[in-house]
Write a protein that holds these residues in place. Sequence first.
Motif, PDB file in Angstrom:
ATOM      1  N   THR A   1       5.723   9.837  10.404  1.00 56.50           N
ATOM      2  CA  THR A   1       4.521  10.292  11.082  1.00 56.50           C
ATOM      3  C   THR A   1       4.734  10.475  12.580  1.00 56.50           C
ATOM      4  O   THR A   1       4.125  11.347  13.202  1.00 56.50           O
TER       5      THR A   1
ATOM      6  N   ARG B   1      -3.104   0.078  10.782  1.00 59.32           N
ATOM      7  CA  ARG B   1      -3.513   1.032  11.785  1.00 59.32           C
ATOM      8  C   ARG B   1      -4.825   0.578  12.425  1.00 59.32           C
ATOM      9  O   ARG B   1      -4.977   0.582  13.639  1.00 59.32           O
ATOM     10  N   ASP B   2      -5.770   0.161  11.606  1.00 61.17           N
ATOM     11  CA  ASP B   2      -7.053  -0.275  12.147  1.00 61.17           C
ATOM     12  C   ASP B   2      -6.915  -1.568  12.945  1.00 61.17           C
ATOM     13  O   ASP B   2      -7.638  -1.785  13.918  1.00 61.17           O
TER      14      ASP B   2
ATOM     15  N   LEU C   1       5.693   1.204 -10.214  1.00 67.28           N
ATOM     16  CA  LEU C   1       5.112   0.938  -8.905  1.00 67.28           C
ATOM     17  C   LEU C   1       3.966  -0.049  -9.018  1.00 67.28           C
ATOM     18  O   LEU C   1       3.012   0.189  -9.753  1.00 67.28           O
TER      19      LEU C   1
ATOM     20  N   ARG D   1      -2.366  -3.853  -2.805  1.00 65.30           N
ATOM     21  CA  ARG D   1      -3.554  -3.401  -2.073  1.00 65.30           C
ATOM     22  C   ARG D   1      -3.878  -4.384  -0.953  1.00 65.30           C
ATOM     23  O   ARG D   1      -5.024  -4.786  -0.793  1.00 65.30           O
TER      24      ARG D   1
ATOM     25  N   SER E   1       1.209  -2.353  -6.720  1.00 64.43           N
ATOM     26  CA  SER E   1       0.665  -2.435  -5.374  1.00 64.43           C
ATOM     27  C   SER E   1      -0.301  -3.606  -5.210  1.00 64.43           C
ATOM     28  O   SER E   1      -1.189  -3.807  -6.033  1.00 64.43           O
TER      29      SER E   1
ATOM     30  N   ASP F   1       0.847  -1.184   0.000  1.00 67.00           N
ATOM     31  CA  ASP F   1       0.000   0.000   0.000  1.00 67.00           C
ATOM     32  C   ASP F   1       0.884   1.236   0.000  1.00 67.00           C
ATOM     33  O   ASP F   1       1.548   1.533   0.983  1.00 67.00           O
ATOM     34  N   ILE F   2       0.877   1.945  -1.105  1.00 71.03           N
ATOM     35  CA  ILE F   2       1.791   3.083  -1.235  1.00 71.03           C
ATOM     36  C   ILE F   2       1.416   4.218  -0.295  1.00 71.03           C
ATOM     37  O   ILE F   2       2.234   5.072   0.029  1.00 71.03           O
ATOM     38  N   ALA F   3       0.188   4.222   0.200  1.00 66.07           N
ATOM     39  CA  ALA F   3      -0.224   5.294   1.106  1.00 66.07           C
ATOM     40  C   ALA F   3       0.230   5.022   2.545  1.00 66.07           C
ATOM     41  O   ALA F   3       0.105   5.877   3.408  1.00 66.07           O
TER      42      ALA F   3
ATOM     43  N   SER G   1      13.236   5.013  -5.182  1.00 64.25           N
ATOM     44  CA  SER G   1      13.137   5.992  -6.251  1.00 64.25           C
ATOM     45  C   SER G   1      14.435   6.779  -6.399  1.00 64.25           C
ATOM     46  O   SER G   1      14.931   6.997  -7.505  1.00 64.25           O
TER      47      SER G   1
ATOM     48  N   SER H   1       5.853   4.038   1.708  1.00 63.58           N
ATOM     49  CA  SER H   1       6.184   5.223   0.920  1.00 63.58           C
ATOM     50  C   SER H   1       7.598   5.699   1.244  1.00 63.58           C
ATOM     51  O   SER H   1       8.274   6.252   0.379  1.00 63.58           O
ATOM     52  N   SER H   2       8.057   5.449   2.457  1.00 64.99           N
ATOM     53  CA  SER H   2       9.440   5.809   2.775  1.00 64.99           C
ATOM     54  C   SER H   2      10.416   4.895   2.037  1.00 64.99           C
ATOM     55  O   SER H   2      11.425   5.350   1.490  1.00 64.99           O
TER      56      SER H   2
ATOM     57  N   ALA I   1      10.537   5.969  -1.443  1.00 61.13           N
ATOM     58  CA  ALA I   1      11.354   7.163  -1.649  1.00 61.13           C
ATOM     59  C   ALA I   1      12.820   6.763  -1.826  1.00 61.13           C
ATOM     60  O   ALA I   1      13.524   7.298  -2.689  1.00 61.13           O
TER      61      ALA I   1
END
Lengths: 352, 352
Positions: free
Chosen positions: A288, A232-233, A99, A103, A101, A73-75, A87, A80-81, A84
């Motif tokens: 975060t 997270r959930d 990319l 999902r 994913s 999950d790129i989000a 990339s 995403s780090s 980066a």
Amino acid sequence: MAATVTLSDVAREAGVSLATASRAINGSANRTVREDLRERVLAAAARLRYSPDANAQAMARGRTTSLGLVVHDIADPYFSSIAAGVSAAADRSGLAVTLASTRHDQTRERGLIEVLQRQRARAIIIAGGRTDDDALNAELRRALADYRAGGGSAALVGQPVLGVDTVVIDNADGAAALARALHGLGYREFAVLAGPAGHLTARERLDGFRAGLAESGVALDPANVIGCAFTRDGGYDGMQDLLRRRGSVELVFAVNDVMAVGAMAAARDAGVDVPGELAVAGFDDIVTLRDVTPPLTTVRVPLVEVGVAATELALAPPSDEPRLVHVEATVVLRASTPPRHPSNGNGAGSAS
Amino acid sequence: MAATVTLSDVAREAGVSLATASRAINGSANRTVREDLRERVLAAAARLRYSPDANAQAMARGRTTSLGLVVHDIADPYFSSIAAGVSAAADRSGLAVTLASTRHDQTRERGLIEVLQRQRARAIIIAGGRTDDDALNAELRRALADYRAGGGSAALVGQPVLGVDTVVIDNADGAAALARALHGLGYREFAVLAGPAGHLTARERLDGFRAGLAESGVALDPANVIGCAFTRDGGYDGMQDLLRRRGSVELVFAVNDVMAVGAMAAARDAGVDVPGELAVAGFDDIVTLRDVTPPLTTVRVPLVEVGVAATELALAPPSDEPRLVHVEATVVLRASTPPRHPSNGNGAGSAS
DNA sequence: TTGTATGCGTTATCAT
DNA sequence: ATGATAACGCATACAA
């Protein structure tokens, strides 16, 4: 593709052969194109706004200029780090990143690898930990073996179970160190939000934590090991479970930061003060965390560097044996786990 | 590329012609391959573990199967959410996403577009707001026009200044609505962390906010409009500036969430309570916000949907005129901006 | 040094 | 319905 201008057009415009144009525009292996010619060609290319066709080049050269990256999950800040880092490293090598994913659906990984293989990506980086699903792993192993047989190279971030170069994060050691550090702070009663059953990263972190605790003479009550999703959930739900039947737990260790952050949210929503009533620790040190309150104790994994390392590994000359790059995970103590039961001095909520 | 299996190999293995093999493996336009033959071919392909070469297909078909995405920083939650939307939408269309990152250097955008053009990406999505640098915009405009002349299509997220389809976020309206809402809560003294000078998104949000305030009969003191980078650290620095020379400011509006989050960190580090001493609001509603404390008031932009919309726009049949898709931004009030000076009733810190 | 000709793996056109 | 064969745009081995 309307009026695409080709190298032939440029050659004609410059009054040279196709070959010369080709050599002038990129620096061919056996170099040298007479200076005036090269300039004529370049001028013609500019005038015609020529754009080389990477696909044609790939065909002719037998290798592409792209690199595949598979994430869940790129989000998710974890991925995403890493992305980066990948990339940045790919850029340096003049590679474009494709990319892909899943999902969050592990079974899609196989298909993504095949897509990347069809694109003849020079290398594939697979981020995200493995599971203990042997059938799935065997399938992936085979897909990757195929891909590599075709000349591609692959690198994995996680557990070295796919027969390819792997960046191994020292999950167990990091978690053990965390356990020792927390014990040193005075904590004695722990719970773990342990992630899903077959998830190897989750397992390594749980096992490491348990081992670190054991070293300190503390046992982890199995009833306080709570399975949940690696998201997270999942952390949120797991914490709700825990709070519902909480015993004397002083600290909750979530096996990753997004889960820990979800757990803190659950505590907040339940009116449980962190760290006043319950301390929380995570794993990864996602960016975060700089901005959550209270600042979260965690085990830092240099995610961007991990992405870079995986890319460099995949791009390095192939080796017979799968290579392993170990990355240390270091404990970072923050306010979510304040000292407790200090050995000498006054503590919060201890003694009578 | 060692022993790559080609379609010819498959054809030979199946005892059919190259053409038949090709038709069997994908469904050619004018369909129909006899069932037994098709099965023979598919079996042969499976046996040989054939993997079609996407580059060769791209050459032969005259179109690729990839889509380019240009972002400033994939690790920024704003972009990674848009990327998630783009990735999902591209998936649905069977396209692979090529991720290109400027690493916060606007001047690199042009080069990235050219790379994507070389790859003959079917479409290019450019996320991230524009600046008022006319020379740069003209350059990009031309690069995109070139790209589109070659048959590609492009879509932008931001301001419609590049002559291509654009997803326009109602920054001004959103910011104005926020201003009115905050005024309604009783705030009268505002400061704005306004981002960098030429940044159009930042400007629209600032202008909208100012206009919304004006509607309510409140003027924004120019001294309280603080320029800073469009990043988390920019917000941090800007807030430090503000705190150093703070007058009677009650609320700080940061023109995006990462800046707001940085600003809250600066306040925290300076020992200034949010929202007790100073309220804070942002813009975007990045996912991260779920877990910051206090929960941040913001203007929600449906980022994932924006990514999807941009992709659909770029993939839609080309039109003569650049199309515009407007996306509403909606105010979300949270605890970082509690009611103040209530018109009737008791307030915090108001009256004598 | 420059040009000619061939091949890369696939699709599509044209016969058959 | 199937099979030759010509593109596709470029790089390169070989010839000049």
